[in-house]
Each structure stands twice: as structure tokens, then as C-alpha cells.
Design a protein around this motif. Structure first.
Motif: not given
Length: 190
Positions: A37-50, A108-110, A166-173, A185-188
Motif C-alpha cells: 500500500l505504501l509503494r502504491l502511494l509513493t512509487g513512480g510518478r506519485a506526488r501524494l503528500h496528504t 484517501w486510504v481506507l 494480504a500477500d503483498g500484491g496489488t489490485w485495481e477496480i 510485479r511493479a504496482p500501478q
């Protein structure tokens, strides 16, 4: 002069809830899930601070939200604008939806139980400023083996929502369907 037709309630009706059967309670989050989850929010082009963190009131969701908040605040330049909780059942989801969106975070993180999350997601869809594609979640929001919460939220309501398994993978809808990416695998990213 015509009167305005009131908007249809976003609440999921009892018949629809019954049709989906009993939904599982969230399990405890894992270290791999939190890291993904932290990688999704901080990786690649992510510019998320708040972020605004939201959770249902069960123990597993509270613990996941607390763990994320602590980990996020340990990162340089990151802040949590609000932490919002909600019950699994409510007469209205307006108050938690507005508390989540009012601070206007980058994301938002839920962490939540499926039924309460589906109800809240339907209400969030009516809030200006909330976007599913700026929302990230723990496995409890859309576990691959349990897509009923996605269906309960309504067609397209959660398109763009991403999260960690839970296994460290990622998902998307996307297009109302849940897709997964195995660990390693690299998360989106945003």
C-alpha cells in the motif's frame, strides 16, 4: 412551475443486501499488505503528500488504519489531514463522507468491512471532490476472493480504486471488475 425531484437515496436496500448474503469481517492486515500500500502511494510518478485515512469500527480495520497512519507519518513530508471512522450500519453515510472529503487530501486510504464500505462508497460518489482513482485500500475493501462489496457499491462507483492484497500484491477496480497483480510485479501508480 415544477418542483425538483429529490435524488434517489444512495443507500443499499435490504433486499439487495440480503441477495449478496453475509459478507466476511476484515482480517488483520499483514506487513506485506502495508508495504504494498505504501509503494502504491509513493512509487513512480506519485506526488501524494496528504492523505485522509478512513476505517470502519471493527478491530482489524482500526489496527490497519493506525498502522498505515504511523508508517505514513514516518515518511518525510507526509501528513494525515484527518482520520475518520464509521459504523457498519447507519441511517445515513453523509457525515463520514463529508468528513473524509472536507480536508481535500491528495488521496484517501481506507480499511473497512465490506458492507459499510459499499454503503459509504455509494455516498462518496455524490460528494464533490472525491474520486475513486485517488483512493487506496487494504485488502478488506476488495479482496480478490470476495468481489461482492464491489458489486454492492454499484456499477462503476469504484472504478480506479486501488489497493494491496494480504500477500503483498496489488489490485485495481476497472470497468466494475477487480483485477490483481501478484507480489513482485511493479504496482500501478498514480
Amino acid at each position: 412551475m415544477t418542483s425538483a425531484t429529490p435524488a434517489r437515496s444512495p443507500l443499499i436496500g435490504p433486499a439487495a443486501i440480503a441477495a449478496y448474503g453475509r459478507l466476511p469481517a476484515p482480517g488483520p492486515h499483514t506487513a506485506a499488505e502495508l508495504a504494498a500500500l505504501l509503494r502504491l502511494l509513493t512509487g513512480g510518478r506519485a506526488r501524494l503528500h496528504t492523505v485522509t485515512v478512513g476505517h470502519s469500527r471493527d478491530d482489524a480495520s482500526r489496527a490497519a488504519a493506525r498502522a498505515f497512519t504511523e508508517a505514513w507519518l514516518d515518511l518525510p513530508g507526509r501528513s494525515v489531514l484527518a482520520v475518520v471512522d464509521w459504523p457498519e450500519q447507519a441511517a445515513s453515510w453523509l457525515r463520514p463522507a463529508r468528513r473524509l472529503t472536507a480536508p481535500a487530501p491528495d488521496a484517501w486510504v481506507l480499511a473497512a468491512a465490506p458492507l459499510g464500505w459499499a454503503q459509504l462508497a455509494r455516498r462518496l460518489g455524490r460528494e464533490p471532490g472525491w474520486r475513486a482513482w485517488h483512493t487506496f485500500g487494504f485488502a478488506s475493501l476488495a479482496p480478490p476472493a470476495e468481489p461482492r462489496a464491489v458489486a454492492l457499491a454499484g456499477q462503476g462507483a469504484l472504478d480506479g480504486l486501488r489497493g494491496a492484497s494480504a500477500d503483498g500484491g496489488t489490485w485495481e477496480i476497472a470497468d466494475g471488475r477487480l483485477t490483481t497483480c501478484p507480489p513482485g510485479r511493479a504496482p500501478q501508480t498514480v
